[in-house]
Design an enzyme around this catalytic site. Structure first.
Site, short mmCIF file in Angstrom:
data_model
loop_
_atom_site.label_atom_id
_atom_site.label_comp_id
_atom_site.label_asym_id
_atom_site.label_seq_id
_atom_site.Cartn_x
_atom_site.Cartn_y
_atom_site.Cartn_z
N ARG A 56 0.80 -1.22 0.00
CA ARG A 56 0.00 0.00 0.00
C ARG A 56 0.84 1.28 0.00
O ARG A 56 0.62 2.18 -0.82
CB ARG A 56 -0.92 0.03 1.24
N THR A 57 1.80 1.37 0.93
CA THR A 57 2.52 2.64 1.11
C THR A 57 3.35 2.96 -0.13
O THR A 57 3.34 4.08 -0.63
CB THR A 57 3.41 2.56 2.36
N LYS A 84 24.90 -6.63 -0.87
CA LYS A 84 26.38 -6.78 -0.87
C LYS A 84 26.99 -5.99 0.27
O LYS A 84 28.20 -5.81 0.33
CB LYS A 84 26.94 -6.25 -2.20
N ARG A 106 11.28 3.66 3.92
CA ARG A 106 10.79 2.65 4.87
C ARG A 106 11.99 1.81 5.27
O ARG A 106 12.74 1.33 4.41
CB ARG A 106 9.71 1.76 4.25
N HIS A 136 4.71 5.80 11.65
CA HIS A 136 4.25 5.71 10.26
C HIS A 136 3.29 6.89 10.06
O HIS A 136 2.07 6.74 10.02
CB HIS A 136 3.53 4.37 10.07
#
Ligand code: CP
Length: 320
Positions: A56-57, A84, A106, A136
């Site tokens: 969603r975000t 890496k 995020r 959030h």
């Protein structure tokens, strides 16, 4: 907004939060019409920097940016040089070198977004799209927008609305941001969870706490069910999933005790059958799909405010 970043709901005054909801409403009215795209952020580049999974975000930030005519670069840690061993600093500086005006991040670590904003690693605007178990903020804004549209469309704020938030409060950045914002906007909040899923210090939060969902189910205007975040649980927080669902899940029996005017919310992704039954998720009082839709307008408003878009002529749906 108090800064050029959005890291926490605490970055916003009540007036600024309500201003964002009002801008989101205007933008929703425009993009619900035939003219979905505005030229407001033409020439700006927005990077979605996602170190954790999201549906969603990430998609709604991408949609929001594209509706404002910005260029979007999607970065997912999976399949990148992060595997890496490349650091957050080097990854962010690489993206900045490609001309990012804003970075939507995020990350699994609480504080990652603030670190990116506070250091001089990059000059771009930073927007927190979820950092660990911390915050959030755009989820809280879209939840407040959804509540206001359904229950207080013509009111100044959310005074008099009783919101019950149920479940895994301990691991939930959504709960923390929602509590801060709902309190700022005048709503009354009750948290319901087993004691093991409440954070240390919850007594300092501006909320009531209950361990019994059946005591509050018939008194609330909004019931917000939270996902059990099994991926963040190293220990056993409840005896079995079945026992959790029996004590804290929204099921048909509890659904029948909800006010007819109440709304059912969930930030997603939902564990159907655990914290919410299928009939509850699909009930006429469920606004889960509205939350997703509103997320686009709210994120448009955030990008518009932070990146200083040209004023919008609401009537014409065009730049002034
Ligand atoms: N609500 C929310 O943050 O959903 P995603 O994890 O799919 O972005």
């Amino acid at each position: 907004m108090s800064s050029r970043h959005l890291i926490s709901v605490q970055d916003l005054s009540k007036a600024q939060a309500l201003g964002l909801l009002s801008t989101a409403k205007e933008l929703a009215r425009i993009t619900d019409g035939p003219n979905k795209k505005l030229p407001t952020l033409r020439g700006k580049s927005i990077v979605n920097l996602f170190f954790e999974d999201s549906t969603r975000t990430r998609i709604s930030f991408e949609t929001a940016a594209k509706r404002l005519s910005a260029d979007v670069i999607n970065f997912s840690a999976k399949g990148s040089s992060v595997s890496k061993g490349e650091s957050l600093k080097d990854t962010a500086q690489t993206l900045q070198a490609m001309g990012a005006d804003a970075v939507v991040i995020r990350h699994g670590s609480s504080g990652a977004a603030k670190r990116l904003a506070d250091t001089q690693w990059i000059s771009a605007t930073v927007i927190n799209a979820g950092d660990g178990t911390h915050e959030h903020p755009t989820q809280a804004l879209l939840d407040a927008f959804t509540i206001k549209e359904h229950l207080r469309a013509d009111a100044q704020d959310l005074s008099g609305v009783h919101v019950v938030i149920v479940g895994d409060i301990l691991h939930s950045r959504v709960a923390r941001s929602n509590v801060l914002l709902l309190d700022k906007l005048g709503a009354q909040v009750t948290l319901v969870a087993p004691p093991t899923l409440l954070p240390v210090g919850v007594t300092e939060w501006p909320v009531e706490v209950s361990y019994n969902l059946d005591d509050v189910i018939d008194k609330c205007d909004v019931i917000m069910m939270l996902r059990i975040q099994l991926e963040r649980m190293q220990d056993s927080y409840f005896p079995t999933e079945r026992e959790y669902a029996r004590r804290y899940g929204l099921n048909s029996n509890r659904l029948s005790r909800l006010k007819s005017t109440a709304i059912v919310m969930h930030p997603g992704p939902m564990n159907r059958g655990l914290e919410i039954s299928a009939d509850s998720a699909d009930d006429v009082r469920s606004v889960v799909v509205d939350q997703v839709k509103n997320g686009v307008s709210v994120r448009m408003a955030v990008l518009y405010e932070l990146l200083g878009g040209a004023p919008i002529n609401v009537e014409a749906g065009e730049k002034k």
